[in-house]
Motif scaffolding. Sequence first.
Motif, mmCIF file in Angstrom:
data_model
loop_
_atom_site.group_PDB
_atom_site.id
_atom_site.type_symbol
_atom_site.label_atom_id
_atom_site.label_comp_id
_atom_site.label_asym_id
_atom_site.label_seq_id
_atom_site.Cartn_x
_atom_site.Cartn_y
_atom_site.Cartn_z
ATOM 1 N N ILE A 182 1.813 60.722 133.772
ATOM 2 C CA ILE A 182 1.314 60.465 132.512
ATOM 3 C C ILE A 182 2.329 59.693 131.640
ATOM 4 C CG2 ILE A 182 0.413 61.387 130.412
ATOM 5 C CD1 ILE A 182 -1.231 63.386 132.262
ATOM 6 N N ILE A 183 3.478 60.457 131.595
ATOM 7 C CA ILE A 183 4.432 59.715 130.652
ATOM 8 C C ILE A 183 5.027 58.292 131.058
ATOM 9 C CG2 ILE A 183 6.741 60.154 129.899
ATOM 10 C CD1 ILE A 183 6.612 63.271 130.139
ATOM 11 N N GLY A 184 4.755 58.065 132.282
ATOM 12 C CA GLY A 184 5.050 56.768 132.882
ATOM 13 C C GLY A 184 4.297 55.636 132.481
ATOM 14 N N ILE A 185 3.150 56.130 132.267
ATOM 15 C CA ILE A 185 1.983 55.181 132.017
ATOM 16 C C ILE A 185 1.276 55.268 130.688
ATOM 17 C CG2 ILE A 185 1.404 54.663 134.352
ATOM 18 C CD1 ILE A 185 -1.151 56.295 133.904
ATOM 19 N N ALA A 186 1.776 56.181 129.655
ATOM 20 C CA ALA A 186 1.249 56.652 128.397
ATOM 21 C C ALA A 186 1.248 55.443 127.374
ATOM 22 C CB ALA A 186 1.908 57.899 127.922
ATOM 23 N N GLU A 187 1.912 54.531 127.581
ATOM 24 C CA GLU A 187 2.160 53.515 126.430
ATOM 25 C C GLU A 187 0.761 52.755 126.389
ATOM 26 O OE1 GLU A 187 5.022 49.942 124.871
ATOM 27 O OE2 GLU A 187 5.624 51.195 126.421
ATOM 28 N N LYS A 188 0.103 52.561 127.775
ATOM 29 C CA LYS A 188 -1.052 51.753 127.675
ATOM 30 C C LYS A 188 -2.490 52.429 127.412
ATOM 31 C CE LYS A 188 1.045 49.753 131.814
ATOM 32 N NZ LYS A 188 0.691 49.188 133.339
ATOM 33 N N TYR A 189 -2.369 53.621 127.134
ATOM 34 C CA TYR A 189 -3.462 54.760 126.769
ATOM 35 C C TYR A 189 -3.364 55.420 125.402
ATOM 36 C CZ TYR A 189 -4.661 53.755 131.630
ATOM 37 O OH TYR A 189 -4.719 53.245 132.971
ATOM 38 N N ILE A 190 -4.517 56.005 125.083
ATOM 39 C CA ILE A 190 -4.467 57.206 124.073
ATOM 40 C C ILE A 190 -4.507 58.357 125.248
ATOM 41 C CG2 ILE A 190 -5.883 58.522 122.245
ATOM 42 C CD1 ILE A 190 -7.105 55.696 121.738
ATOM 43 N N VAL A 191 -3.489 59.000 124.971
ATOM 44 C CA VAL A 191 -3.401 60.351 125.899
ATOM 45 C C VAL A 191 -4.039 61.532 125.348
ATOM 46 C CG1 VAL A 191 -1.578 61.667 127.129
ATOM 47 C CG2 VAL A 191 -1.069 59.232 126.562
ATOM 48 N N CYS A 192 -4.691 62.216 126.195
ATOM 49 C CA CYS A 192 -5.444 63.409 125.955
ATOM 50 C C CYS A 192 -4.890 64.617 126.727
ATOM 51 C CB CYS A 192 -6.899 63.284 126.119
ATOM 52 S SG CYS A 192 -7.600 61.920 125.510
ATOM 53 N N THR A 193 -4.117 65.616 125.997
ATOM 54 C CA THR A 193 -3.438 66.787 126.488
ATOM 55 C C THR A 193 -3.027 67.612 125.328
ATOM 56 O OG1 THR A 193 -1.633 67.583 127.853
ATOM 57 C CG2 THR A 193 -1.083 65.703 126.419
ATOM 58 N N SER A 194 -2.491 68.793 125.665
ATOM 59 C CA SER A 194 -1.932 69.566 124.743
ATOM 60 C C SER A 194 -0.442 69.850 125.018
ATOM 61 C CB SER A 194 -2.819 70.935 124.389
ATOM 62 O OG SER A 194 -2.784 71.685 125.741
ATOM 63 N N ASP A 195 0.004 69.413 126.093
ATOM 64 C CA ASP A 195 1.237 69.457 126.522
ATOM 65 C C ASP A 195 2.348 68.623 125.680
ATOM 66 O OD1 ASP A 195 3.841 69.058 128.205
ATOM 67 O OD2 ASP A 195 2.890 69.581 129.837
ATOM 68 N N VAL A 196 3.151 69.685 125.123
ATOM 69 C CA VAL A 196 4.108 69.150 124.041
ATOM 70 C C VAL A 196 4.760 68.112 124.517
ATOM 71 C CG1 VAL A 196 5.856 69.714 122.514
ATOM 72 C CG2 VAL A 196 3.991 71.189 122.584
ATOM 73 N N VAL A 197 5.418 68.304 125.713
ATOM 74 C CA VAL A 197 6.447 67.251 126.263
ATOM 75 C C VAL A 197 5.722 65.728 126.364
ATOM 76 C CG1 VAL A 197 7.651 66.643 128.420
ATOM 77 C CG2 VAL A 197 7.835 69.112 127.582
ATOM 78 N N ILE A 198 4.642 66.079 126.898
ATOM 79 C CA ILE A 198 3.772 64.550 126.974
ATOM 80 C C ILE A 198 3.561 64.168 125.613
ATOM 81 C CG2 ILE A 198 1.843 63.648 127.729
ATOM 82 C CD1 ILE A 198 1.438 65.375 130.018
ATOM 83 N N LEU A 199 2.951 64.975 124.765
ATOM 84 C CA LEU A 199 2.578 64.555 123.258
ATOM 85 C C LEU A 199 3.896 63.738 122.674
ATOM 86 C CD1 LEU A 199 0.637 67.489 122.027
ATOM 87 C CD2 LEU A 199 -0.129 65.308 122.881
ATOM 88 N N LEU A 200 5.241 64.212 122.962
ATOM 89 C CA LEU A 200 6.247 63.547 122.360
ATOM 90 C C LEU A 200 6.609 62.334 122.650
ATOM 91 C CD1 LEU A 200 8.321 66.847 122.013
ATOM 92 C CD2 LEU A 200 7.352 65.599 120.127
ATOM 93 N N LYS A 201 6.152 62.060 124.074
ATOM 94 C CA LYS A 201 6.714 61.065 124.795
ATOM 95 C C LYS A 201 5.442 59.729 124.744
ATOM 96 C CE LYS A 201 10.227 62.185 126.725
ATOM 97 N NZ LYS A 201 11.693 61.492 126.587
#
Length: 231
Positions: A182-201
């Motif tokens: 998810i982190i690797g492709i996150a820049e292209k999307y609005i990311v839906c999660t509550s995982d703090v590590v992902i949210l920060l990236k």
Amino acid sequence: MSFIDEIRREVVLEAMKDYKYLLNRGYPQTLALNTVTTRYMLTKKERLLLYRTVHNDTHVYTILRKIVNPKDISGQPLLIDGYNVILTIKAAVMCEYVYESDDTFLRDLLAVHGGVKYDEHFRKALEILIFNLRKLNASYTLITLDKQVSKSGELASLIRELLRRNNIKGDAETVIKNDAFIIGIAEKYIVCTSDVVILLKAKKVFDLAGYIIRELMPNKVIRLKIPYSTR
């Protein structure tokens, strides 16, 4: 007895203040949590509540700046952390409480051990998710699932079929190391999660589970007025 009856509100709020202070002072999370747990003799559930809902203020402010409004999702691509979102909704469906964290995201306290249980509550949570995706009208929706979770391949196939039936453009994939993917492709999307590590990236984030629960099951949301910096 419900979980909200089990926690000692005043004790937990004082513990949150100390925990927040230690995190803001740079203490490692485990050390800070252990210190506060010992000081206030927290139960396992009270400790988990702090762990899931309290973060250092730098992280909180970083996440808050990235949150998009539901109306801004229309026409934009969504990336959904599948199990994270479905299981949070499932907690509310099961009549469990979910807790508003200091970054405003809702998080549950149902630690999943021994694999995901694909029961009627899970199926209901999935149905609710798909229905609300139709309302949000994203341009494309990608739902990712941890490949190592049992039956994730079958779930991905089911999600693809549900997306097709509901005329939602999108896909479901099983991936190894879901967070990293998810982190690797996150820049292209609005990311839906509550995982703090992902949210920060991620660049843009949305609390999809929280949005759904607040709309459909607001009585399951507990707000403990978590303090900000006490420095």
